[in-house]
Design an enzyme around this catalytic site. Structure first.
Site, PDB file in Angstrom:
ATOM      1  N   VAL A 296       0.883  -1.152  -0.055  1.00 33.82           N
ATOM      2  CA  VAL A 296      -0.326   0.099   0.485  1.00 33.82           C
ATOM      3  C   VAL A 296       0.727   1.060   0.522  1.00 33.82           C
ATOM      4  CG1 VAL A 296      -1.758   1.044   1.125  1.00 33.82           C
ATOM      5  CG2 VAL A 296      -1.604  -1.244   1.451  1.00 33.82           C
ATOM      6  N   ALA A 297       1.764   1.255   0.114  1.00 33.21           N
ATOM      7  CA  ALA A 297       2.847   2.522   0.784  1.00 33.21           C
ATOM      8  C   ALA A 297       3.801   3.129  -0.922  1.00 33.21           C
ATOM      9  CB  ALA A 297       4.123   2.069   2.100  1.00 33.21           C
ATOM     10  N   GLU A 301      -0.502   7.371  -3.849  1.00 34.18           N
ATOM     11  CA  GLU A 301      -2.471   8.052  -3.851  1.00 34.18           C
ATOM     12  C   GLU A 301      -1.381   9.686  -4.205  1.00 34.18           C
ATOM     13  OE1 GLU A 301       0.647   8.532  -0.203  1.00 34.18           O
ATOM     14  OE2 GLU A 301      -0.064   6.268  -1.488  1.00 34.18           O
ATOM     15  N   ASP A 343      -8.515  22.341 -43.036  1.00 34.32           N
ATOM     16  CA  ASP A 343      -8.311  22.485 -44.713  1.00 34.32           C
ATOM     17  C   ASP A 343      -7.698  23.928 -45.006  1.00 34.32           C
ATOM     18  OD1 ASP A 343     -10.590  22.531 -46.359  1.00 34.32           O
ATOM     19  OD2 ASP A 343     -12.153  22.881 -45.261  1.00 34.32           O
TER      20      ASP A 343
END
Length: 584
Positions: A296-297, A301, A343
């Site tokens: 998780v670290a 995040e 164009d």
């Protein structure tokens, strides 16, 4: 730009007739149960509206707000963060769990708010446009919202009108249409209600049709609506665009790749730490919790929030430059561009014919200014010296251009640089050039007019001045005008036009055309007191030549320079002649 091919299928469901350009008007009127003089009745139009639907291009169904909000959480990185928050909560790390969830929610809310603002701004812009149409209903000419038109309606078209649907012409008087929206060509197309054309006729050659999204440049006509909404040629193009499936942006692809890498890394960390701790004799639960905590670290995040905030700041900078961005990732997509294909007509150019050169009395003059702004001056082409007193022959050329003309030059919006012409762009350029010389746009009383015809390639008017004198003013293709001339105006003297001088004028015309200039010749003659209509275009006095071009927009040069500086390669795509493209 080449027009898309069109299949020869019934123009509307359950009608059972072929392509309208290849079908007589009477047969179409019978198929739609309409009266070409009085149009549909109120009951018929209401029934047709139920049958064919509103005359508008289909829009994708609105996405519910909850789906728009959930769409902010589709990225794999976001789901990794959500998983990390859940695991942190399970492990009792409530501070980390709440912090990660706050970042995820902030990221989603920021993206949702920015995209909602863009959607509302686009909706507001669309609501400003409410096109109207002049239509015969029950024998009365009335003005209705264009969305209420149905196949079988008889409409009236005149100079400056936007064509509200696909129309088979019933009558046309000097009608030309600006069809750049469909074909990409800046030159107005002459229209004729009479011919029944082969089914295989290309879109740009359908002279008996006027199409939704185009503009009437000159003349007047009545027409029978044969297709509305998505059944029009413009609707078919819109249908092709609607089938396009958007691809993920470069940023979205990279974030997805990062998500996959994070999953692999986190799983590898868990497996490695778990294995090492077990080998060292650690307890199973404690080892598992340690491994998951480290995984998780490892999740960044703050990354989604940083990306979203950076994109939001970029979007705000674009808003300040009057650009609307619907989706936040599109900001990064614009930054990844390496080639821009554009164009020409109306994009790189102004779609406004502008006179650049005038030849009068054998002398060449340059004309400054651009577009329809009636400001500029005349210079000698060989020395670039500005002319303050215009010679008689040059004044005569400009006067013919202003009088042999059916357009109006009017202010458009606020500011002295906003002008537009109502009518044919070619005639507009002649009127603007005359205004630059101080010649009034007010026309003398017109006694007789011979409209422009694509076969004759000329137009003439007979006008009466305030002193009672009458003159014929004529403009058209140089080779045709020369054949009608017997003399030439040199300075303030009319001299015979001999064979050598004709050859010189023809050579000048060829040279100007080789520089992508569209060339017109102008001539005149005095009308004798006993002469009556119909007046003949003969024994004219040749006044001169004018060369015009659809000029590049003023901001194009700077835009191309910025592209080069940014490493972006600009490419022009056009169906014009290569010489014209090269000149632009």
């Amino acid at each position: 730009m080449e027009a898309p091919s069109v299949d020869t299928v019934p123009i509307q469901p359950d009608v059972g007739i072929g392509p309208p350009h290849a079908t007589p008007v009477g047969a179409i009127a019978v198929a739609f149960s309409t009266d070409l003089e009085n149009g549909l009745t109120a009951e018929q139009s209401a029934e047709a509206l139920d049958r064919f639907g509103a005359n508008q291009l289909a829009e994708a169904p609105a996405t519910p707000t909850w789906k728009k909000l959930l769409a902010q959480f589709r990225e794999l990185v976001i789901w990794i963060l959500i998983s990390a928050a859940v695991i942190s909560g399970v492990l009792g790390e409530w501070a980390d769990a709440l912090a990660i969830l706050a970042i995820v929610l902030l990221n989603g809310a920021l993206g949702f708010i920015q995209e909602e603002r863009a959607e509302r701004a686009l909706a507001a812009l669309q609501s400003l446009s409410a096109p109207m149409a002049k239509v015969f209903r029950g024998g009365l000419l009335t003005t209705l919202p264009a969305r209420e038109l149905v196949p079988g309606d008889v409409v009236e078209l005149e100079s400056g009108d936007n064509v509200p649907a696909d129309v088979r012409l019933v009558q046309a008087f000097g009608l030309t249409a600006q069809e750049a929206a469909l074909t990409g060509e800046s030159t107005p197309v002459s229209k004729d209600a009479e011919p029944v054309l082969p089914e295989a006729t290309a879109l740009g050659d359908r002279r008996n049709m006027a199409h939704m999204g185009t503009v009437i440049a000159a003349g007047k006509a009545t027409g029978l609506v044969v297709a509305t909404g998505m059944k029009t040629e413009l609707g078919r193009i819109a249908g092709l665009l609607s089938r396009y499936e958007p691809q993920p942006t470069p940023l979205q692809r990279r974030l997805a790749e990062l998500g996959r890498v994070l999953i692999v890394v986190c799983l590898a960390i868990v497996a490695l730490i778990f294995t090492l701790q077990i080998l060292r004799g650690g307890e199973l639960l404690e080892v598992f919790m340690l491994s998951v905590s480290l995984a998780v670290a490892a999740v960044p995040e703050g990354l989604p929030a940083v990306v979203t905030i950076a994109l939001a700041l970029g979007l705000q900078r674009m808003v300040k430059r009057n650009a609307l961005v619907r989706k936040l990732p599109s900001v990064e997509t614009l930054g990844s561009v390496t080639v821009i294909c554009s164009d020409k007509t109306g994009t790189l150019t102004r779609n406004e014919m502008t006179i650049r050169e005038v030849v009068a009395g054998g002398v060449r003059y340059g004309v400054t200014g651009s577009g329809y702004v009636p400001r500029g001056h005349f210079v000698l082409s060989d020395t670039a010296q500005q002319i303050t007193d215009l010679p008689v022959d040059l004044t005569q050329v400009l006067t013919i251009g202003a009088r042999c003309n059916n357009v109006r030059l009017v202010p458009s919006g606020n500011g002295s640089d906003n002008w537009q012409i109502i009518g044919d762009p070619t005639e507009g350029s002649l009127l603007v050039a005359a205004c630059k010389a101080g010649i009034s746009a007010q026309r003398d009383r017109v006694l007789y007019e011979i409209p422009f015809d694509s076969e004759r390639k000329t137009m003439s008017v007979v006008v009466e001045s305030s002193d009672g004198s009458r003159r014929m003013y004529t403009k058209g293709a140089p080779e045709v005008i020369l054949d009608k001339c017997s003399a030439e105006l040199i300075g303030d003297t009319v001299v015979p036009l001999d064979i050598h001088r004709r050859a010189e004028i023809t050579s000048i015309n060829t040279e100007m055309a080789s520089r992508a200039l569209r060339v017109l010749a102008l001539a005149y003659r005095q009308i004798a007191g006993v002469e009556e209509a119909p007046f003949q275009e003969d024994a004219l006095v040749f006044a001169g030549l004018v060369g015009m071009i659809d000029p590049p927009r003023d901001e194009v040069k700077d835009a191309v320079a910025k592209c080069d500086k940014a490493g972006i390669r600009p490419v022009m795509i056009t169906g014009d002649h290569p010489d014209t493209a090269l000149a632009i």
